[in-house]
Design a protein around this motif. Structure first.
Motif, PDB file in Angstrom:
ATOM      1  N   THR A 171       0.845  -1.192   0.000  1.00  0.00           N
ATOM      2  CA  THR A 171       0.000   0.000   0.000  1.00  0.00           C
ATOM      3  C   THR A 171       0.879   1.241   0.000  1.00  0.00           C
ATOM      4  O   THR A 171       2.092   1.174  -0.231  1.00  0.00           O
ATOM      5  N   HIS A 172       0.271   2.383   0.303  1.00  0.00           N
ATOM      6  CA  HIS A 172       0.936   3.677   0.236  1.00  0.00           C
ATOM      7  C   HIS A 172       0.244   4.619   1.198  1.00  0.00           C
ATOM      8  O   HIS A 172      -0.733   4.259   1.831  1.00  0.00           O
ATOM      9  N   SER A 173       0.717   5.842   1.301  1.00  0.00           N
ATOM     10  CA  SER A 173       0.115   6.957   2.047  1.00  0.00           C
ATOM     11  C   SER A 173       1.106   7.683   2.934  1.00  0.00           C
ATOM     12  O   SER A 173       0.759   8.712   3.509  1.00  0.00           O
ATOM     13  N   THR A 174       2.334   7.211   3.052  1.00  0.00           N
ATOM     14  CA  THR A 174       3.278   7.824   3.981  1.00  0.00           C
ATOM     15  C   THR A 174       3.944   9.062   3.383  1.00  0.00           C
ATOM     16  O   THR A 174       3.727   9.425   2.228  1.00  0.00           O
ATOM     17  N   LEU A 175       4.824   9.680   4.193  1.00  0.00           N
ATOM     18  CA  LEU A 175       5.572  10.847   3.738  1.00  0.00           C
ATOM     19  C   LEU A 175       6.965  10.488   3.233  1.00  0.00           C
ATOM     20  O   LEU A 175       7.759  11.364   2.888  1.00  0.00           O
ATOM     21  N   TYR A 176       7.270   9.191   3.170  1.00  0.00           N
ATOM     22  CA  TYR A 176       8.596   8.768   2.735  1.00  0.00           C
ATOM     23  C   TYR A 176       8.706   8.796   1.210  1.00  0.00           C
ATOM     24  O   TYR A 176       7.708   8.702   0.490  1.00  0.00           O
ATOM     25  N   ALA A 177       9.948   8.893   0.723  1.00  0.00           N
ATOM     26  CA  ALA A 177      10.189   9.097  -0.706  1.00  0.00           C
ATOM     27  C   ALA A 177       9.597   7.998  -1.572  1.00  0.00           C
ATOM     28  O   ALA A 177       9.191   8.251  -2.710  1.00  0.00           O
ATOM     29  N   TYR A 178       9.547   6.757  -1.069  1.00  0.00           N
ATOM     30  CA  TYR A 178       8.987   5.681  -1.896  1.00  0.00           C
ATOM     31  C   TYR A 178       7.501   5.882  -2.164  1.00  0.00           C
ATOM     32  O   TYR A 178       6.944   5.266  -3.066  1.00  0.00           O
ATOM     33  N   ASP A 179       6.836   6.750  -1.397  1.00  0.00           N
ATOM     34  CA  ASP A 179       5.433   7.075  -1.651  1.00  0.00           C
ATOM     35  C   ASP A 179       5.256   8.413  -2.364  1.00  0.00           C
ATOM     36  O   ASP A 179       4.178   8.684  -2.911  1.00  0.00           O
ATOM     37  N   THR A 180       6.278   9.263  -2.349  1.00  0.00           N
ATOM     38  CA  THR A 180       6.131  10.620  -2.906  1.00  0.00           C
ATOM     39  C   THR A 180       6.802  10.831  -4.254  1.00  0.00           C
ATOM     40  O   THR A 180       6.431  11.739  -5.000  1.00  0.00           O
ATOM     41  N   HIS A 181       7.788   9.993  -4.605  1.00  0.00           N
ATOM     42  CA  HIS A 181       8.571  10.211  -5.826  1.00  0.00           C
ATOM     43  C   HIS A 181       7.876   9.556  -7.023  1.00  0.00           C
ATOM     44  O   HIS A 181       7.786   8.330  -7.106  1.00  0.00           O
ATOM     45  N   VAL A 182       7.376  10.388  -7.937  1.00  0.00           N
ATOM     46  CA  VAL A 182       6.605   9.897  -9.084  1.00  0.00           C
ATOM     47  C   VAL A 182       7.129  10.513 -10.374  1.00  0.00           C
ATOM     48  O   VAL A 182       7.806  11.542 -10.358  1.00  0.00           O
ATOM     49  N   PRO A 183       6.832   9.899 -11.519  1.00  0.00           N
ATOM     50  CA  PRO A 183       7.280  10.462 -12.794  1.00  0.00           C
ATOM     51  C   PRO A 183       6.583  11.782 -13.106  1.00  0.00           C
ATOM     52  O   PRO A 183       5.467  12.037 -12.644  1.00  0.00           O
ATOM     53  N   LEU A 184       7.225  12.584 -13.907  1.00  0.00           N
ATOM     54  CA  LEU A 184       6.577  13.741 -14.522  1.00  0.00           C
ATOM     55  C   LEU A 184       7.221  13.970 -15.878  1.00  0.00           C
ATOM     56  O   LEU A 184       8.392  14.336 -15.979  1.00  0.00           O
ATOM     57  N   LEU A 185       6.460  13.712 -16.931  1.00  0.00           N
ATOM     58  CA  LEU A 185       6.927  13.853 -18.306  1.00  0.00           C
ATOM     59  C   LEU A 185       6.002  14.800 -19.057  1.00  0.00           C
ATOM     60  O   LEU A 185       4.776  14.714 -18.923  1.00  0.00           O
ATOM     61  N   PHE A 186       6.588  15.722 -19.818  1.00  0.00           N
ATOM     62  CA  PHE A 186       5.834  16.567 -20.743  1.00  0.00           C
ATOM     63  C   PHE A 186       6.304  16.253 -22.162  1.00  0.00           C
ATOM     64  O   PHE A 186       7.494  16.021 -22.394  1.00  0.00           O
ATOM     65  N   TYR A 187       5.372  16.319 -23.107  1.00  0.00           N
ATOM     66  CA  TYR A 187       5.693  15.892 -24.481  1.00  0.00           C
ATOM     67  C   TYR A 187       4.801  16.657 -25.462  1.00  0.00           C
ATOM     68  O   TYR A 187       3.627  16.930 -25.174  1.00  0.00           O
ATOM     69  N   GLY A 188       5.377  16.991 -26.632  1.00  0.00           N
ATOM     70  CA  GLY A 188       4.564  17.562 -27.708  1.00  0.00           C
ATOM     71  C   GLY A 188       4.746  19.057 -27.845  1.00  0.00           C
ATOM     72  O   GLY A 188       5.879  19.565 -27.842  1.00  0.00           O
ATOM     73  N   TRP A 189       3.647  19.767 -27.973  1.00  0.00           N
ATOM     74  CA  TRP A 189       3.628  21.213 -28.198  1.00  0.00           C
ATOM     75  C   TRP A 189       4.533  21.936 -27.201  1.00  0.00           C
ATOM     76  O   TRP A 189       4.416  21.732 -25.996  1.00  0.00           O
ATOM     77  N   LYS A 190       5.451  22.719 -27.742  1.00  0.00           N
ATOM     78  CA  LYS A 190       6.334  23.596 -26.967  1.00  0.00           C
ATOM     79  C   LYS A 190       7.445  22.871 -26.222  1.00  0.00           C
ATOM     80  O   LYS A 190       8.334  23.494 -25.629  1.00  0.00           O
ATOM     81  N   VAL A 191       7.467  21.549 -26.235  1.00  0.00           N
ATOM     82  CA  VAL A 191       8.401  20.788 -25.403  1.00  0.00           C
ATOM     83  C   VAL A 191       9.546  20.241 -26.251  1.00  0.00           C
ATOM     84  O   VAL A 191       9.324  19.588 -27.266  1.00  0.00           O
TER      85      VAL A 191
END
Length: 545
Positions: A486-506
């Protein structure tokens, strides 16, 4: 005369050459706004999944987004607890639960003591099936979303469509002004909505439902996409800490998908993502998104990664197979967008609503710390201590999101000192293995937490909806079952997620500086030339020129 003819011919050729060059340059000029924005949230996707399975991804899915887009490599949630509803709300509002009000999937209303589901709304009814699965709307969301602001900026000439298996994964991203938010009802395998949005399903949705795609998918059963011995990034296929699908005796491939309701089981298979993709592409086509000279928005959440992750865990073959298949679904979406619009006329972003912990049983098998916290035992211990100290075991009236809700009227009646109450609860919980500390949510500043963790707790605290005391466990401990994760904590394994932008202007770029989930909508607002959402606290992410 001959010379005059030559000069005239030269002028004609020069003019044609100039016209061709001007036309080519004009065609390369970036549009003021994209025709369509596509927001993709992959439920429970940790950042490392981009790389863990990278060698097995196709060139046209995740790897294309990474290769041709902006990869924000240190993107984190800036609050706790990290759960689905709060995550989707935060992505699209550019703020935190302290401001937008969605503190969890469920919470206890402090004023009334009533338990509340994040998108429940008794003033609306279901559209598309019978029952109460459509008694939903965004009314509990206190702020606007980027999807709202984009519609406002275009005088509501544009469209917003939001889609997810989970109601909260569609409703919250769609905001208050969506033309349609659709979610999956497993009773009949249909996509439904509520009267908040419309009185009846559009004909194209009815036709899609009539195809019974969900049933066709589950009838295939679920085996690995590739030979099972090639899944070397995952643990072996039959471990005691993996969960099992309904009616199965072992957590192993192939999965027959023959439980009491196969239309529900689809959620816990890659097919749940595939049918979401099918429905999303049909929505672009039938709603004519991106074809009305305005900027439309399609918000899609892939929920099955969360169901599979919860059941089997991050090291399972099931999860690896789910991501390999999702990669194909994303590649199909990008290919469709290429054909319909071209890369420079579409802006795509991809992120997650939270990450996830390792399965404690797996960690223990590798001699690493971690465990499952005995939440019921701890609560019983706390109530017993409160009875002994204050003469009542009724002081705790609720437990949600790793937080304890206290009966304030009873505290006042018994003249209980809050500091003493905190000390008694802390002492009781400290007897249970895995406890780190108990935080008084009204006095986070004076807790023993390090400052980064204080900020996360503060950002997640909303006095109208959050509990009085937060139970903070040690890293890799969680409240749950003996199988799965499961998840819900404040630790990095629960907070670190991808962020990708693609296409127009990128342009292709890797950004290693820290970004937060609040930055997504703020950045989109800046790029699209509209106001940021009403509670926005994010910063604009810099991009390569």
């Amino acid at each position: 005369m001959k010379k005059t003819t030559q000069v005239f011919a030269y002028l004609i050729i020069s003019l044609l050459s100039f016209s061709t060059t001007w036309a080519q340059n004009k065609s390369k000029t970036l549009a003021k706004r994209p025709a369509l924005v596509v927001g993709i949230v992959v439920d429970q996707m940790r950042y490392d999944y981009l790389y863990k399975y990278q060698d097995r991804y196709s060139d046209n899915g995740f790897k294309r987004l990474m290769r041709e887009g902006l990869n924000c490599q240190d993107n984190h949630y800036n609050y706790a607890p990290t759960v689905t509803a709060a995550g989707h709300a935060s992505v699209y509002t550019g703020t935190v639960p302290a401001v937008h009000g969605i503190v969890g999937n469920d919470w206890t209303d402090v004023a009334t003591g009533k338990k509340v589901y994040c998108t429940e709304d008794s003033t609306v009814t279901t559209v598309g099936t019978t029952g109460k699965t459509g008694f939903m709307s965004p009314k509990n969301l206190w702020t606007s979303t980027i999807t709202d602001q984009l519609r406002i900026s275009q005088n509501f000439r544009s469209k917003t469509i939001a889609i997810a298996l989970k109601d909260r994964g569609a409703i919250l991203p769609g905001g208050h002004t969506a033309n349609g938010s659709y979610w999956y009802d497993s009773k009949e395998g249909r996509w439904i909505t509520s009267t908040f949005y419309m009185k009846e399903l559009p004909s194209w949705v009815q036709k899609f439902n009539a195809e019974e795609k969900a049933l066709k998918y589950v009838k295939q059963g679920w085996n690995t996409l590739y030979p099972i011995d090639t899944y070397v990034q995952s643990a072996e296929d039959n471990l005691p800490f993996e969960g099992k699908l309904p009616s199965e005796k072992t957590p192993t491939f192939p999965h027959a998908l023959e439980g009491p309701n196969p239309l529900e089981i689809i959620r816990s298979t890659p097919y749940g993502n595939s049918i979401t993709k099918d429905f999303a592409l049909k929505a672009i086509e039938e709603e004519k998104l991106g074809q009305n000279n305005n900027t439309d928005f399609l918000a899609v959440s892939f929920s099955s990664t969360d169901y599979v992750g919860h059941a089997f865990g991050p090291q399972s073959i099931e999860l690896e197979d789910t991501y390999l298949r999702l990669d194909r679904d994303i590649a199909e979406i990008l290919s469709y967008l290429d054909k319909q619009f071209g890369k420079d006329r579409v802006l795509v972003f991809l992120t997650a609503d939270h990450a996830v912990a390792e399965v404690p049983g797996y960690l223990q098998s590798k001699k690493m710390p971690g465990g499952v916290f005995e939440a019921n035992k701890a609560l019983t211990e706390a109530k017993s201590a409160l009875q002994k100290e204050f003469g009542s075991d009724k002081l705790i009236i609720g437990s949600e999101n790793s937080q304890l809700y206290i009966d304030h009227s009873l505290v006042e009646k018994l003249a209980i000192n809050r500091k003493k109450l905190h000390q008694v609860i802390l002492a009781a919980y400290s007897k249970i293995e895995g406890t780190s500390t108990i935080i008084d949510m009204q006095d986070v500043a004076n807790s023993t937490l390090i400052q980064p963790y204080k900020d996360l707790v503060t950002n997640g605290y909303n006095p109208a909806r959050s509990g009085d005391f937060m139970i903070l466990l040690k890293p890799q401990w969680f409240m749950g079952g003996k199988t799965g994760t499961t998840h819900s904590t404040l630790y990095a394994y629960d907070t670190h997620v991808p962020l990708l932008f693609y296409g127009w202007k990128v342009k292709p770029q890797e950004l290693s500086s820290r970004t937060s989930i609040s930055d997504i909508s703020t950045t989109l607002a800046n790029w699209l030339g509209c106001m940021e959402p009403s509670g926005s606290i994010g910063k604009i992410i810099p991009i390569a020129k």
